[in-house]
Scaffold this motif. Structure first.
Motif, PDB file in Angstrom:
ATOM      1  N   LEU A  34       0.816  -1.217   0.000  1.00 35.47           N
ATOM      2  CA  LEU A  34       0.000   0.000   0.000  1.00 35.47           C
ATOM      3  C   LEU A  34       0.848   1.265   0.000  1.00 35.47           C
ATOM      4  O   LEU A  34       0.461   2.277  -0.566  1.00 35.47           O
ATOM      5  N   GLN A  35       2.018   1.224   0.630  1.00 39.41           N
ATOM      6  CA  GLN A  35       2.866   2.405   0.695  1.00 39.41           C
ATOM      7  C   GLN A  35       3.605   2.657  -0.613  1.00 39.41           C
ATOM      8  O   GLN A  35       3.914   3.799  -0.933  1.00 39.41           O
ATOM      9  N   ASN A  36       3.883   1.612  -1.365  1.00 40.24           N
ATOM     10  CA  ASN A  36       4.760   1.744  -2.520  1.00 40.24           C
ATOM     11  C   ASN A  36       4.070   1.670  -3.880  1.00 40.24           C
ATOM     12  O   ASN A  36       4.725   1.889  -4.895  1.00 40.24           O
ATOM     13  N   MET A  37       2.790   1.348  -3.929  1.00 41.42           N
ATOM     14  CA  MET A  37       2.112   1.237  -5.226  1.00 41.42           C
ATOM     15  C   MET A  37       0.622   1.454  -5.057  1.00 41.42           C
ATOM     16  O   MET A  37       0.110   1.502  -3.949  1.00 41.42           O
ATOM     17  N   SER A  38      -0.058   1.566  -6.196  1.00 38.16           N
ATOM     18  CA  SER A  38      -1.505   1.763  -6.159  1.00 38.16           C
ATOM     19  C   SER A  38      -2.205   0.467  -5.772  1.00 38.16           C
ATOM     20  O   SER A  38      -1.635  -0.618  -5.846  1.00 38.16           O
ATOM     21  N   ARG A  39      -3.448   0.594  -5.341  1.00 37.31           N
ATOM     22  CA  ARG A  39      -4.228  -0.597  -4.953  1.00 37.31           C
ATOM     23  C   ARG A  39      -4.417  -1.537  -6.136  1.00 37.31           C
ATOM     24  O   ARG A  39      -4.280  -2.743  -5.999  1.00 37.31           O
ATOM     25  N   LYS A  40      -4.706  -0.970  -7.291  1.00 31.87           N
ATOM     26  CA  LYS A  40      -4.948  -1.801  -8.479  1.00 31.87           C
ATOM     27  C   LYS A  40      -3.687  -2.580  -8.849  1.00 31.87           C
ATOM     28  O   LYS A  40      -3.764  -3.778  -9.140  1.00 31.87           O
ATOM     29  N   LEU A  41      -2.546  -1.928  -8.843  1.00 25.23           N
ATOM     30  CA  LEU A  41      -1.294  -2.610  -9.166  1.00 25.23           C
ATOM     31  C   LEU A  41      -0.988  -3.704  -8.143  1.00 25.23           C
ATOM     32  O   LEU A  41      -0.512  -4.787  -8.501  1.00 25.23           O
ATOM     33  N   ALA A  42      -1.289  -3.451  -6.878  1.00 23.27           N
ATOM     34  CA  ALA A  42      -1.069  -4.464  -5.842  1.00 23.27           C
ATOM     35  C   ALA A  42      -1.958  -5.685  -6.065  1.00 23.27           C
ATOM     36  O   ALA A  42      -1.515  -6.822  -5.884  1.00 23.27           O
ATOM     37  N   VAL A  43      -3.204  -5.471  -6.475  1.00 26.24           N
ATOM     38  CA  VAL A  43      -4.105  -6.591  -6.774  1.00 26.24           C
ATOM     39  C   VAL A  43      -3.591  -7.371  -7.978  1.00 26.24           C
ATOM     40  O   VAL A  43      -3.592  -8.607  -7.980  1.00 26.24           O
ATOM     41  N   VAL A  44      -3.103  -6.678  -8.999  1.00 24.80           N
ATOM     42  CA  VAL A  44      -2.571  -7.345 -10.189  1.00 24.80           C
ATOM     43  C   VAL A  44      -1.324  -8.157  -9.833  1.00 24.80           C
ATOM     44  O   VAL A  44      -1.185  -9.313 -10.254  1.00 24.80           O
ATOM     45  N   ILE A  45      -0.427  -7.587  -9.058  1.00 25.72           N
ATOM     46  CA  ILE A  45       0.785  -8.307  -8.670  1.00 25.72           C
ATOM     47  C   ILE A  45       0.445  -9.517  -7.815  1.00 25.72           C
ATOM     48  O   ILE A  45       1.019 -10.600  -7.986  1.00 25.72           O
ATOM     49  N   SER A  46      -0.511  -9.365  -6.913  1.00 22.74           N
ATOM     50  CA  SER A  46      -0.936 -10.496  -6.098  1.00 22.74           C
ATOM     51  C   SER A  46      -1.513 -11.613  -6.969  1.00 22.74           C
ATOM     52  O   SER A  46      -1.253 -12.793  -6.725  1.00 22.74           O
ATOM     53  N   SER A  47      -2.254 -11.245  -7.988  1.00 19.17           N
ATOM     54  CA  SER A  47      -2.809 -12.245  -8.906  1.00 19.17           C
ATOM     55  C   SER A  47      -1.706 -12.940  -9.702  1.00 19.17           C
ATOM     56  O   SER A  47      -1.756 -14.154  -9.919  1.00 19.17           O
ATOM     57  N   TYR A  79      -3.850 -10.288  -1.045  1.00 17.17           N
ATOM     58  CA  TYR A  79      -5.085  -9.993  -1.766  1.00 17.17           C
ATOM     59  C   TYR A  79      -6.259  -9.749  -0.819  1.00 17.17           C
ATOM     60  O   TYR A  79      -7.025  -8.804  -1.013  1.00 17.17           O
ATOM     61  N   VAL A  80      -6.389 -10.584   0.200  1.00 22.98           N
ATOM     62  CA  VAL A  80      -7.506 -10.435   1.135  1.00 22.98           C
ATOM     63  C   VAL A  80      -7.396  -9.127   1.911  1.00 22.98           C
ATOM     64  O   VAL A  80      -8.406  -8.543   2.305  1.00 22.98           O
ATOM     65  N   SER A  81      -6.181  -8.641   2.101  1.00 21.78           N
ATOM     66  CA  SER A  81      -6.002  -7.370   2.805  1.00 21.78           C
ATOM     67  C   SER A  81      -6.240  -6.160   1.903  1.00 21.78           C
ATOM     68  O   SER A  81      -6.773  -5.150   2.354  1.00 21.78           O
ATOM     69  N   ILE A  82      -5.858  -6.260   0.640  1.00 22.72           N
ATOM     70  CA  ILE A  82      -5.939  -5.106  -0.259  1.00 22.72           C
ATOM     71  C   ILE A  82      -7.272  -5.027  -1.003  1.00 22.72           C
ATOM     72  O   ILE A  82      -7.776  -3.926  -1.239  1.00 22.72           O
ATOM     73  N   ALA A  83      -7.856  -6.146  -1.354  1.00 24.14           N
ATOM     74  CA  ALA A  83      -9.069  -6.147  -2.185  1.00 24.14           C
ATOM     75  C   ALA A  83     -10.223  -5.327  -1.604  1.00 24.14           C
ATOM     76  O   ALA A  83     -10.844  -4.555  -2.341  1.00 24.14           O
ATOM     77  N   PRO A  84     -10.547  -5.433  -0.317  1.00 28.52           N
ATOM     78  CA  PRO A  84     -11.652  -4.606   0.202  1.00 28.52           C
ATOM     79  C   PRO A  84     -11.390  -3.104   0.071  1.00 28.52           C
ATOM     80  O   PRO A  84     -12.305  -2.331  -0.219  1.00 28.52           O
ATOM     81  N   ILE A  85     -10.152  -2.687   0.262  1.00 28.05           N
ATOM     82  CA  ILE A  85      -9.792  -1.276   0.124  1.00 28.05           C
ATOM     83  C   ILE A  85      -9.958  -0.846  -1.323  1.00 28.05           C
ATOM     84  O   ILE A  85     -10.524   0.222  -1.616  1.00 28.05           O
ATOM     85  N   TYR A  86      -9.479  -1.668  -2.251  1.00 29.31           N
ATOM     86  CA  TYR A  86      -9.577  -1.357  -3.673  1.00 29.31           C
ATOM     87  C   TYR A  86     -11.042  -1.310  -4.127  1.00 29.31           C
ATOM     88  O   TYR A  86     -11.446  -0.387  -4.833  1.00 29.31           O
ATOM     89  N   ILE A  87     -11.830  -2.261  -3.693  1.00 32.74           N
ATOM     90  CA  ILE A  87     -13.255  -2.280  -4.085  1.00 32.74           C
ATOM     91  C   ILE A  87     -13.973  -1.056  -3.543  1.00 32.74           C
ATOM     92  O   ILE A  87     -14.790  -0.447  -4.244  1.00 32.74           O
ATOM     93  N   ARG A  88     -13.655  -0.649  -2.333  1.00 32.56           N
ATOM     94  CA  ARG A  88     -14.293   0.550  -1.762  1.00 32.56           C
ATOM     95  C   ARG A  88     -13.927   1.790  -2.566  1.00 32.56           C
ATOM     96  O   ARG A  88     -14.735   2.700  -2.720  1.00 32.56           O
ATOM     97  N   GLU A  89     -12.713   1.829  -3.104  1.00 36.59           N
ATOM     98  CA  GLU A  89     -12.288   2.991  -3.886  1.00 36.59           C
ATOM     99  C   GLU A  89     -12.956   3.065  -5.244  1.00 36.59           C
ATOM    100  O   GLU A  89     -13.191   4.156  -5.757  1.00 36.59           O
ATOM    101  N   ILE A  90     -13.272   1.915  -5.855  1.00 37.88           N
ATOM    102  CA  ILE A  90     -13.813   1.953  -7.217  1.00 37.88           C
ATOM    103  C   ILE A  90     -15.340   1.941  -7.275  1.00 37.88           C
ATOM    104  O   ILE A  90     -15.910   2.191  -8.322  1.00 37.88           O
ATOM    105  N   VAL A  91     -15.996   1.667  -6.148  1.00 38.01           N
ATOM    106  CA  VAL A  91     -17.460   1.641  -6.125  1.00 38.01           C
ATOM    107  C   VAL A  91     -17.982   3.071  -6.238  1.00 38.01           C
ATOM    108  O   VAL A  91     -17.525   3.976  -5.547  1.00 38.01           O
ATOM    109  N   ALA A  92     -18.948   3.258  -7.116  1.00 36.54           N
ATOM    110  CA  ALA A  92     -19.548   4.584  -7.274  1.00 36.54           C
ATOM    111  C   ALA A  92     -20.340   4.944  -6.025  1.00 36.54           C
ATOM    112  O   ALA A  92     -21.024   4.111  -5.445  1.00 36.54           O
ATOM    113  N   ARG A  93     -20.233   6.177  -5.664  1.00 34.45           N
ATOM    114  CA  ARG A  93     -20.954   6.631  -4.448  1.00 34.45           C
ATOM    115  C   ARG A  93     -22.309   7.151  -4.767  1.00 34.45           C
ATOM    116  O   ARG A  93     -22.700   7.649  -5.675  1.00 34.45           O
TER     117      ARG A  93
END
Length: 93
Positions: A34-47, A79-93
């Motif tokens: 989380l400190q060194n890259m975006s959430r999306k990139l972290a999810v991709v790298i985890s995958s 992934y389990v740690s980052i995915a909820p944060i990433y999903i919260r960021e991309i969900v339309a408000r």
């Protein structure tokens, strides 16, 4: 090298236990992601790490099976740690 006979039950316990231990390490590493890259990139790298672990498990030797399960646990922990944060960021408000 340690000459410790595992037997079928011990081998099963070892293989089952490697993934949660990897998950503990992955959950601890997620703050570095989380400190060194975006959430999306972290999810991709985890995958991508998960794909590597699946490839290792498919080689069908004991060593690669153990390493693959441990790496899969690390990937899942991240992934389990980052995915909820990433999903919260991309969900339309």
């Amino acid at each position: 090298s340690y000459n410790i006979p595992l037997g079928p039950a011990g081998a099963t316990a070892l293989l089952i236990g490697l993934m949660p231990f990897g998950g503990i390490l992955g959950a601890a590493l997620f703050s570095l992601f989380l400190q060194n890259m975006s959430r999306k990139l972290a999810v991709v790298i985890s995958s991508l790490i998960m794909i590597v672990s699946v490839a290792l498990v498919e080689i069908e030797t004991v060593e690669t099976l153990c390493i693959g399960r441990y790496i899969a646990g690390i990937s899942l922990g991240v992934y389990v740690s980052i995915a909820p944060i990433y999903i919260r960021e991309i969900v339309a408000r």
